[in-house]
Scaffold this motif. Structure first.
Motif, PDB file in Angstrom:
ATOM      1  N   PHE A  67     -35.642  19.805   3.132  1.00  0.00           N
ATOM      2  CA  PHE A  67     -36.375  19.688   4.393  1.00  0.00           C
ATOM      3  C   PHE A  67     -37.823  19.318   4.088  1.00  0.00           C
ATOM      4  O   PHE A  67     -38.511  20.022   3.334  1.00  0.00           O
ATOM      5  N   ASP A  68     -38.286  18.195   4.642  1.00  0.00           N
ATOM      6  CA  ASP A  68     -39.695  17.830   4.540  1.00  0.00           C
ATOM      7  C   ASP A  68     -40.480  18.729   5.491  1.00  0.00           C
ATOM      8  O   ASP A  68     -40.114  18.887   6.663  1.00  0.00           O
ATOM      9  N   LEU A  69     -41.569  19.324   5.012  1.00  0.00           N
ATOM     10  CA  LEU A  69     -42.369  20.229   5.835  1.00  0.00           C
ATOM     11  C   LEU A  69     -43.254  19.505   6.839  1.00  0.00           C
ATOM     12  O   LEU A  69     -43.913  20.133   7.665  1.00  0.00           O
ATOM     13  N   GLY A  70     -43.304  18.170   6.762  1.00  0.00           N
ATOM     14  CA  GLY A  70     -44.013  17.397   7.771  1.00  0.00           C
ATOM     15  C   GLY A  70     -45.524  17.543   7.721  1.00  0.00           C
ATOM     16  O   GLY A  70     -46.178  17.619   8.761  1.00  0.00           O
ATOM     17  N   LEU A  71     -46.087  17.537   6.506  1.00  0.00           N
ATOM     18  CA  LEU A  71     -47.528  17.724   6.364  1.00  0.00           C
ATOM     19  C   LEU A  71     -48.316  16.425   6.480  1.00  0.00           C
ATOM     20  O   LEU A  71     -49.547  16.440   6.412  1.00  0.00           O
ATOM     21  N   ASN A  72     -47.619  15.283   6.605  1.00  0.00           N
ATOM     22  CA  ASN A  72     -48.282  13.993   6.815  1.00  0.00           C
ATOM     23  C   ASN A  72     -49.265  13.666   5.699  1.00  0.00           C
ATOM     24  O   ASN A  72     -50.373  13.189   5.943  1.00  0.00           O
ATOM     25  N   LEU A  73     -48.842  13.914   4.460  1.00  0.00           N
ATOM     26  CA  LEU A  73     -49.700  13.659   3.315  1.00  0.00           C
ATOM     27  C   LEU A  73     -49.430  12.269   2.746  1.00  0.00           C
ATOM     28  O   LEU A  73     -48.306  11.786   2.767  1.00  0.00           O
ATOM     29  N   LEU A  74     -50.476  11.661   2.209  1.00  0.00           N
ATOM     30  CA  LEU A  74     -50.349  10.303   1.713  1.00  0.00           C
ATOM     31  C   LEU A  74     -49.577  10.225   0.397  1.00  0.00           C
ATOM     32  O   LEU A  74     -48.717   9.368   0.223  1.00  0.00           O
ATOM     33  N   ALA A  75     -49.884  11.106  -0.554  1.00  0.00           N
ATOM     34  CA  ALA A  75     -49.391  10.936  -1.917  1.00  0.00           C
ATOM     35  C   ALA A  75     -48.223  11.824  -2.279  1.00  0.00           C
ATOM     36  O   ALA A  75     -47.702  11.732  -3.397  1.00  0.00           O
ATOM     37  N   VAL A  76     -47.769  12.700  -1.381  1.00  0.00           N
ATOM     38  CA  VAL A  76     -46.690  13.630  -1.725  1.00  0.00           C
ATOM     39  C   VAL A  76     -45.892  13.991  -0.482  1.00  0.00           C
ATOM     40  O   VAL A  76     -46.438  14.089   0.615  1.00  0.00           O
ATOM     41  N   ASP A  77     -44.585  14.156  -0.663  1.00  0.00           N
ATOM     42  CA  ASP A  77     -43.726  14.770   0.348  1.00  0.00           C
ATOM     43  C   ASP A  77     -43.509  16.215  -0.096  1.00  0.00           C
ATOM     44  O   ASP A  77     -42.872  16.468  -1.126  1.00  0.00           O
ATOM     45  N   ALA A  78     -44.040  17.160   0.657  1.00  0.00           N
ATOM     46  CA  ALA A  78     -43.894  18.579   0.347  1.00  0.00           C
ATOM     47  C   ALA A  78     -42.652  19.099   1.062  1.00  0.00           C
ATOM     48  O   ALA A  78     -42.581  19.061   2.296  1.00  0.00           O
ATOM     49  N   CYS A  79     -41.680  19.572   0.289  1.00  0.00           N
ATOM     50  CA  CYS A  79     -40.370  19.909   0.853  1.00  0.00           C
ATOM     51  C   CYS A  79     -39.915  21.306   0.454  1.00  0.00           C
ATOM     52  O   CYS A  79     -40.438  21.920  -0.481  1.00  0.00           O
ATOM     53  N   ILE A  80     -38.915  21.777   1.193  1.00  0.00           N
ATOM     54  CA  ILE A  80     -38.187  23.011   0.902  1.00  0.00           C
ATOM     55  C   ILE A  80     -36.732  22.633   0.612  1.00  0.00           C
ATOM     56  O   ILE A  80     -36.169  21.774   1.278  1.00  0.00           O
ATOM     57  N   ARG A  81     -36.131  23.312  -0.381  1.00  0.00           N
ATOM     58  CA  ARG A  81     -34.704  23.105  -0.652  1.00  0.00           C
ATOM     59  C   ARG A  81     -34.006  24.466  -0.605  1.00  0.00           C
ATOM     60  O   ARG A  81     -34.499  25.446  -1.187  1.00  0.00           O
ATOM     61  N   VAL A 116     -41.422  18.869  10.735  1.00  0.00           N
ATOM     62  CA  VAL A 116     -40.345  19.365   9.887  1.00  0.00           C
ATOM     63  C   VAL A 116     -39.106  18.484  10.089  1.00  0.00           C
ATOM     64  O   VAL A 116     -38.683  18.246  11.225  1.00  0.00           O
ATOM     65  N   THR A 117     -38.560  17.980   8.964  1.00  0.00           N
ATOM     66  CA  THR A 117     -37.475  16.999   9.036  1.00  0.00           C
ATOM     67  C   THR A 117     -36.400  17.314   8.003  1.00  0.00           C
ATOM     68  O   THR A 117     -36.696  17.474   6.818  1.00  0.00           O
ATOM     69  N   GLU A 118     -35.138  17.381   8.436  1.00  0.00           N
ATOM     70  CA  GLU A 118     -34.027  17.584   7.513  1.00  0.00           C
ATOM     71  C   GLU A 118     -33.684  16.261   6.840  1.00  0.00           C
ATOM     72  O   GLU A 118     -33.507  15.240   7.500  1.00  0.00           O
ATOM     73  N   LEU A 119     -33.571  16.289   5.505  1.00  0.00           N
ATOM     74  CA  LEU A 119     -33.339  15.072   4.727  1.00  0.00           C
ATOM     75  C   LEU A 119     -31.953  14.993   4.108  1.00  0.00           C
ATOM     76  O   LEU A 119     -31.590  13.962   3.551  1.00  0.00           O
TER      77      LEU A 119
END
Length: 287
Positions: free
Chosen positions: A110-124, A90-93
Motif C-alpha cells: 500500500f502506497d501511503l500517498g505522501l506525494n513525494l518526488l523521489a520515493v514511494d513510501a509504502c506499507i506491506r 493511500v493506494t493499494e498496489l
C-alpha cells in the motif's frame, strides 16, 4: 557500493527530506545476499536491494556545525530520471513482487500517498486487520484531520517499504515511537511538518544543479558510533572518508575546507568541518 554493503558499520538511507528509511546491521548479525540479480542484503530486521540498472552519481560531502561535523555520500540521479509515482492518497498496489525476500512477495503493498518526488513510501502486510484498515483509508490522506490510522499502523508495525529509482529499503522491525526506544537497526521516520516543505533534501546538502538525491551512504564516523554516541577519534575512518571526498566531492568545497576564500553557505559549512577535524587530528576531540 559492494564494499559499502560488506561493511556492517555503514548505514544506507533512501527517501526524501522528512521521509527516510535506513538500513544498518550489527557486525554479528547474519546477512544474506538477494536471490536475484539485484545487489543487496537481507537480515531478520530489514533489507536493501539496489537496482542494477540505476546509473547514479555519488556526491560526497561534509556538513560542519558548532560541535563537529557529519558526512555522507548522496546517491543522485538526473532531474529527468529520479521521479516516482507521486500518489497523494493511500493506494493499494497489489502483491509486492519485488520484495527482497521471496516469502514476502505475496504481501500486499500500500502506497501511503505522501506525494513525494523521489520515493514511494509504502506499507506491506499480510495481516487481515491491517489490510482492512488500509483499505478503509484508501483514497484518503494519511495525515488527514486527526490522523485517523497513523496510531493504528504504529501499533500494528507492518513492514515499511521505501522504493526509489535506485532501489529499495525494507524495514521489518517494530515502529519506534521515540528515539532510543529500540536497539539501533533498520528504521523509518516520517515527519509531517518537514514533508510539507516539499523538498527532496535539506538545504545543507550541496547537491549539484540538475541532480536529485534518492538516497545516501553514511560511512562510519570518526567520532561517533552507529547510535550517535561519542567515541575516541578514529583516524582510519577519517582518512577513508577523505579519500571519498577527494573522488566524489565538490572541488570548490575542498578548497574552502583548506581555508581558501570560497563564498557561500556550503563553503562555510565545509570550512567548519575542516576546523573540527583539525582539532581532532591535534588530539582535541571536539565531538
Amino acid at each position: 557500493m559492494a564494499k559499502a554493503l560488506e561493511d556492517s558499520s555503514t548505514t544506507w538511507s533512501f527517501g526524501s527530506f522528512g521521509a527516510v528509511a535506513s538500513f544498518l546491521r550489527d557486525s554479528a548479525e547474519e546477512a544474506r545476499s538477494l536471490p536475484d540479480a539485484r545487489m543487496g542484503l537481507t537480515t531478520t530486521r530489514g533489507a536493501i536491494a539496489l537496482d542494477p540498472d540505476a546509473d547514479c552519481r555519488p556526491v560526497a560531502y561534509e556538513t560542519g556545525f558548532a560541535f563537529g561535523w557529519s558526512h555522507a555520500v548522496a546517491l543522485c540521479l538526473p532531474d529527468d530520471a529520479y521521479a516516482m509515482n507521486r500518489r497523494s492518497v493511500v493506494t493499494e498496489l497489489g502483491p509486492d513482487h519485488h520484495a527482497a525476500k521471496p516469502e514476502d512477495r505475496d504481501g500486499l503493498l500500500f502506497d501511503l500517498g505522501l506525494n513525494l518526488l523521489a520515493v514511494d513510501a509504502c506499507i506491506r502486510t499480510n495481516d487481515p486487520g491491517t489490510i482492512a484498515l488500509l483499505r478503509r483509508a484508501a483514497g484518503e490522506n494519511l495525515f488527514g484531520p486527526g490522523d485517523p490510522i497513523v496510531a493504528q499502523l504504529v501499533a500494528a508495525g507492518p513492514h515499511r517499504v521505501f522504493v526509489t529509482r535506485i532501489g529499495r529499503i525494507e524495514v521489518f522491525s517494530p515502529i519506534r515511537i521515540e528515539a532510543g526506544s529500540a536497539p539501533v537497526g533498520p528504521r523509518t521516520h516520517l515527519l509531517p511538518n518537514i514533508l510539507r516543505l516539499g523538498r527532496t533534501h535539506p538545504a545543507t546538502a550541496p547537491i549539484p544543479p540538475g541532480w536529485v538525491p534518492c538516497g545516501a551512504i553514511h560511512p562510519p564516523h570518526p567520532c561517533r558510533d552507529s547510535a550517535g554516541g561519542r567515541i575516541p577519534f578514529r583516524r582510519e575512518r577519517h582518512e577513508a572518508f577523505q579519500a571519498m571526498l577527494a573522488r566524489w566531492g565538490d572541488p570548490d568545497l575542498l578548497a574552502a575546507k583548506k581555508g581558501e576564500a570560497v563564498i557561500g553557505r556550503h563553503a562555510r559549512s565545509a570550512r567548519r568541518a575542516g576546523e573540527a577535524q583539525e582539532a581532532c587530528l591535534r588530539g582535541e576531540n571536539s565531538e
